[in-house]
Design an enzyme around this catalytic site. Sequence first.
Site, short mmCIF file in Angstrom:
data_model
loop_
_atom_site.label_atom_id
_atom_site.label_comp_id
_atom_site.label_asym_id
_atom_site.label_seq_id
_atom_site.Cartn_x
_atom_site.Cartn_y
_atom_site.Cartn_z
N ASP A 1 47.01 -10.70 4.60
CA ASP A 1 48.23 -10.43 3.84
C ASP A 1 48.96 -9.22 4.41
O ASP A 1 48.35 -8.36 5.06
CB ASP A 1 47.90 -10.17 2.37
CG ASP A 1 47.36 -11.39 1.66
OD1 ASP A 1 47.56 -12.51 2.16
OD2 ASP A 1 46.71 -11.23 0.61
N LYS A 2 50.23 -9.14 4.14
CA LYS A 2 51.06 -8.05 4.67
C LYS A 2 50.45 -6.67 4.38
O LYS A 2 50.38 -5.81 5.26
CB LYS A 2 52.47 -8.12 4.07
CG LYS A 2 53.39 -7.00 4.53
CD LYS A 2 54.77 -7.13 3.88
CE LYS A 2 55.68 -5.98 4.32
NZ LYS A 2 57.02 -6.07 3.70
#
Length: 309
Positions: free
Chosen positions: A148-149
């Site tokens: 995830d970012k």
Amino acid sequence: MNIISKNLNQKEYSFQYSTEKSNPQRIDNFLAKKLNIPRNQIQKSIELNKLKCNGSIIRKASFLLSSGDIIDFELYIEQKPDLSPEKINIEYIYKDKDILLINKPAGIIVHPGTKNPKHTLLNGILNDFPEIKYVGNPERPGIVHRLDKETSGILIVARNNISFDNLTNMFKSRDIHKEYICLVKGILNPVEGTIDSPISRHPKLKIKQAIVKNGKEALTKYKTIKNINDFSLLKIQIFTGRMHQIRVHLSSIGHPVLGDSLYGSKNKILIKRHFLHANKIIFAHPINNNLMKFQIDLPKDLKTILNKI
């Protein structure tokens, strides 16, 4: 039907619905037939609040039309990923002619997508290793798994198609051992356990995943490393790679990852992202079968949080 072209990627439609039929018609079925487009494309526009009837935003594809209704519809056409090379400072913790291992920082997307067509980690990788452009999926070449970012940590990238295929199969068969470190609010009881709950897209909030009865299998193991005041530092091992898996599973047992505003809540501790770090990975090299084992420390921002609590 009036069509107003805004730009090459977007069109607006405005027209009046009229029918002599007594049975009402769903708005998505009407638009799909009228514009000759798939219904899932209409659904994407609905999610972006781009569909109105008589001036009101339509939030359900099943909305029923009445004769005389005025429909305003904006069709959003997804941008193709921009794979242009960009100079990005990337920390490579290992590289050979077949694979790369990267220490991904928090705050950067792994590869281009609809909402983030450029300025991603992959753009930087392609600047350093242009040949990866022709490896695997043309929309996200070389990428065999994602983080995830706001998750930091170890990421594997394939440098050729044989490595790509072998690594992809290894992830599918669960032959790659992945561990994470995370911090959650509260003291877990039991101190270690397994969360075996299926995950799928949230039925109402499309940006979220959720525990869904008929979702995809998802298996997560956790073990408490230590308790710090009213917080638990956990070691996490995942056996499946569902979107947001760790975050969804820990939230489902009442202990969301610290700083995770999507699956938890705002916290009083100053943290700019969720406390989740992919710190360890073990796998067989996709070409020579040598055992590969990598482990990295927590980044400075997460160490600072541990000192604060």
